[in-house]
Design a protein around this motif. Structure first.
Motif, PDB file in Angstrom:
ATOM      1  N   PRO A  79       0.891  -1.172  -0.138  1.00  0.00           N
ATOM      2  CA  PRO A  79      -0.054   0.066  -0.153  1.00  0.00           C
ATOM      3  C   PRO A  79       0.714   1.128  -0.025  1.00  0.00           C
ATOM      4  N   ASN A  80       2.164   1.228   0.593  1.00  0.00           N
ATOM      5  CA  ASN A  80       2.971   2.381   0.597  1.00  0.00           C
ATOM      6  C   ASN A  80       3.216   2.809  -1.065  1.00  0.00           C
ATOM      7  N   VAL A  81       3.331   1.895  -1.893  1.00  0.00           N
ATOM      8  CA  VAL A  81       3.506   2.237  -3.288  1.00  0.00           C
ATOM      9  C   VAL A  81       2.913   3.268  -3.810  1.00  0.00           C
ATOM     10  N   LEU A  82       1.454   3.285  -3.265  1.00  0.00           N
ATOM     11  CA  LEU A  82       0.432   4.306  -3.750  1.00  0.00           C
ATOM     12  C   LEU A  82       0.718   5.889  -3.568  1.00  0.00           C
ATOM     13  N   SER A  83       1.709   5.886  -2.515  1.00  0.00           N
ATOM     14  CA  SER A  83       2.052   7.562  -2.104  1.00  0.00           C
ATOM     15  C   SER A  83       3.442   7.573  -2.327  1.00  0.00           C
ATOM     16  N   PHE A  84       3.975   6.921  -3.474  1.00  0.00           N
ATOM     17  CA  PHE A  84       5.359   7.070  -3.996  1.00  0.00           C
ATOM     18  C   PHE A  84       5.926   8.540  -4.024  1.00  0.00           C
ATOM     19  N   TYR A  85       4.902   9.318  -4.382  1.00  0.00           N
ATOM     20  CA  TYR A  85       5.155  10.642  -4.664  1.00  0.00           C
ATOM     21  C   TYR A  85       5.484  11.411  -3.462  1.00  0.00           C
ATOM     22  N   GLU A  86       5.372  11.028  -2.456  1.00  0.00           N
ATOM     23  CA  GLU A  86       5.830  11.747  -1.009  1.00  0.00           C
ATOM     24  C   GLU A  86       7.080  11.905  -0.898  1.00  0.00           C
ATOM     25  N   ASP A  87       8.011  10.934  -1.400  1.00  0.00           N
ATOM     26  CA  ASP A  87       9.290  10.733  -1.474  1.00  0.00           C
ATOM     27  C   ASP A  87       9.917  11.572  -2.489  1.00  0.00           C
ATOM     28  N   LEU A  88       9.435  12.331  -3.145  1.00  0.00           N
ATOM     29  CA  LEU A  88       9.995  12.971  -4.339  1.00  0.00           C
ATOM     30  C   LEU A  88       9.901  14.587  -4.150  1.00  0.00           C
ATOM     31  N   TYR A  89      10.865  15.417  -4.729  1.00  0.00           N
ATOM     32  CA  TYR A  89      10.911  16.617  -4.736  1.00  0.00           C
ATOM     33  C   TYR A  89      10.685  17.280  -6.091  1.00  0.00           C
ATOM     34  N   ILE A  90       9.554  16.888  -6.738  1.00  0.00           N
ATOM     35  CA  ILE A  90       9.627  17.213  -8.093  1.00  0.00           C
ATOM     36  C   ILE A  90       9.665  18.647  -8.522  1.00  0.00           C
ATOM     37  N   GLU A  91       8.951  19.494  -7.794  1.00  0.00           N
ATOM     38  CA  GLU A  91       8.729  20.784  -8.082  1.00  0.00           C
ATOM     39  C   GLU A  91      10.059  21.282  -8.072  1.00  0.00           C
ATOM     40  N   GLU A  92      10.976  21.086  -7.197  1.00  0.00           N
ATOM     41  CA  GLU A  92      12.461  21.847  -7.181  1.00  0.00           C
ATOM     42  C   GLU A  92      13.035  21.171  -8.439  1.00  0.00           C
ATOM     43  N   ALA A  93      12.892  20.064  -8.613  1.00  0.00           N
ATOM     44  CA  ALA A  93      13.857  19.528  -9.800  1.00  0.00           C
ATOM     45  C   ALA A  93      13.233  19.975 -11.185  1.00  0.00           C
ATOM     46  N   CYS A  94      12.007  20.533 -11.264  1.00  0.00           N
ATOM     47  CA  CYS A  94      11.477  21.162 -12.458  1.00  0.00           C
ATOM     48  C   CYS A  94      12.080  22.534 -12.732  1.00  0.00           C
ATOM     49  N   THR A  95      12.849  23.034 -11.602  1.00  0.00           N
ATOM     50  CA  THR A  95      13.595  24.342 -11.797  1.00  0.00           C
ATOM     51  C   THR A  95      15.092  24.266 -12.176  1.00  0.00           C
ATOM     52  N   VAL A  96      15.507  23.130 -12.368  1.00  0.00           N
ATOM     53  CA  VAL A  96      17.047  22.915 -12.438  1.00  0.00           C
ATOM     54  C   VAL A  96      17.251  22.955 -14.014  1.00  0.00           C
TER      55      VAL A  96
ATOM     56  N   PHE B 173       7.331  14.165 -14.930  1.00  0.00           N
ATOM     57  CA  PHE B 173       7.047  13.407 -13.702  1.00  0.00           C
ATOM     58  C   PHE B 173       5.901  14.250 -12.912  1.00  0.00           C
ATOM     59  N   SER B 174       5.978  15.536 -13.043  1.00  0.00           N
ATOM     60  CA  SER B 174       5.090  16.320 -12.192  1.00  0.00           C
ATOM     61  C   SER B 174       3.566  16.157 -12.734  1.00  0.00           C
ATOM     62  N   LYS B 175       3.729  16.123 -13.903  1.00  0.00           N
ATOM     63  CA  LYS B 175       2.384  15.746 -14.636  1.00  0.00           C
ATOM     64  C   LYS B 175       1.728  14.467 -14.247  1.00  0.00           C
ATOM     65  N   PHE B 176       2.805  13.419 -14.680  1.00  0.00           N
ATOM     66  CA  PHE B 176       2.177  11.970 -13.923  1.00  0.00           C
ATOM     67  C   PHE B 176       1.833  11.879 -12.570  1.00  0.00           C
ATOM     68  N   VAL B 177       2.588  12.647 -11.694  1.00  0.00           N
ATOM     69  CA  VAL B 177       2.190  12.430 -10.179  1.00  0.00           C
ATOM     70  C   VAL B 177       0.633  13.230 -10.190  1.00  0.00           C
ATOM     71  N   THR B 178       0.535  14.256 -10.729  1.00  0.00           N
ATOM     72  CA  THR B 178      -0.521  14.915 -10.557  1.00  0.00           C
ATOM     73  C   THR B 178      -1.910  14.006 -11.179  1.00  0.00           C
ATOM     74  N   GLU B 179      -1.703  13.200 -12.291  1.00  0.00           N
ATOM     75  CA  GLU B 179      -2.627  12.498 -12.705  1.00  0.00           C
ATOM     76  C   GLU B 179      -2.768  11.257 -11.806  1.00  0.00           C
ATOM     77  N   TRP B 180      -1.614  10.837 -11.429  1.00  0.00           N
ATOM     78  CA  TRP B 180      -1.760   9.635 -10.575  1.00  0.00           C
ATOM     79  C   TRP B 180      -2.660  10.136  -9.278  1.00  0.00           C
ATOM     80  N   LYS B 181      -2.495  10.926  -8.695  1.00  0.00           N
ATOM     81  CA  LYS B 181      -3.331  11.401  -7.489  1.00  0.00           C
ATOM     82  C   LYS B 181      -4.700  11.488  -7.869  1.00  0.00           C
ATOM     83  N   VAL B 182      -5.134  11.910  -8.982  1.00  0.00           N
ATOM     84  CA  VAL B 182      -6.532  12.303  -9.356  1.00  0.00           C
ATOM     85  C   VAL B 182      -6.987  10.960  -9.824  1.00  0.00           C
ATOM     86  N   GLN B 183      -6.450   9.971 -10.237  1.00  0.00           N
ATOM     87  CA  GLN B 183      -6.794   8.675 -10.561  1.00  0.00           C
ATOM     88  C   GLN B 183      -7.167   7.728  -9.257  1.00  0.00           C
ATOM     89  N   ASN B 184      -6.113   8.085  -8.142  1.00  0.00           N
ATOM     90  CA  ASN B 184      -6.301   7.100  -7.053  1.00  0.00           C
ATOM     91  C   ASN B 184      -6.920   8.061  -6.026  1.00  0.00           C
TER      92      ASN B 184
END
Length: 119
Positions: free
Chosen positions: A4-21, A101-112
């Motif tokens: 069940p922890n796999v469903l919240s994989f995005y909590e371990d990511l810092y995507i917003e910061e990575a999008c600015t690199v 990845f940011s778009k994927f995570v946003t869609e993942w959250k909506v779908q779940n």
């Protein structure tokens, strides 16, 4: 569900910061730091008895070396993750790569059923 922890994989990511690199900007910053350090070294060599310049140079040199090592590790890690997803690290900018990845995570959250838009 087995993992069940796999469903919240995005909590371990810092995507917003990575999008600015941008490696172009980071590379320019690293080169500017090296150039600045060379300038300080030049001044230190002109005034070998100046303890303030000597102390500053030694401290700055250690910090810049650490930053350069971290930058090299970051480049290596980015290259590996790009290759893992069949992308070219030479042509794919980190901001574009992590925006996917940011778009994927946003869609993942909506779908779940977790429709929070914050990533």
């Amino acid at each position: 569900m087995i993992y069940p922890n796999v469903l919240s994989f995005y909590e371990d990511l810092y995507i917003e910061e990575a999008c600015t690199v941008s490696f172009l900007i980071l590379s320019e910053d690293m080169n500017n730091l090296k150039k600045g350090l060379e300038d300080v070294k030049f001044e230190m060599e002109k005034e070998p008895d100046n303890f303030i310049i000597f102390s500053f140079y030694n401290h700055a040199h250690r910090k810049v070396q650490h930053l350069l090592e971290t930058y090299a590790k970051t480049e290596d890690a980015y290259r590996e993750v790009c290759l893992m997803f069949s992308e070219s690290p030479k042509t794919m900018d980190p901001s574009d790569f992590f925006t996917y990845f940011s778009k994927f995570v946003t869609e993942w959250k909506v779908q779940n059923g977790n429709d929070r838009a914050d990533v």
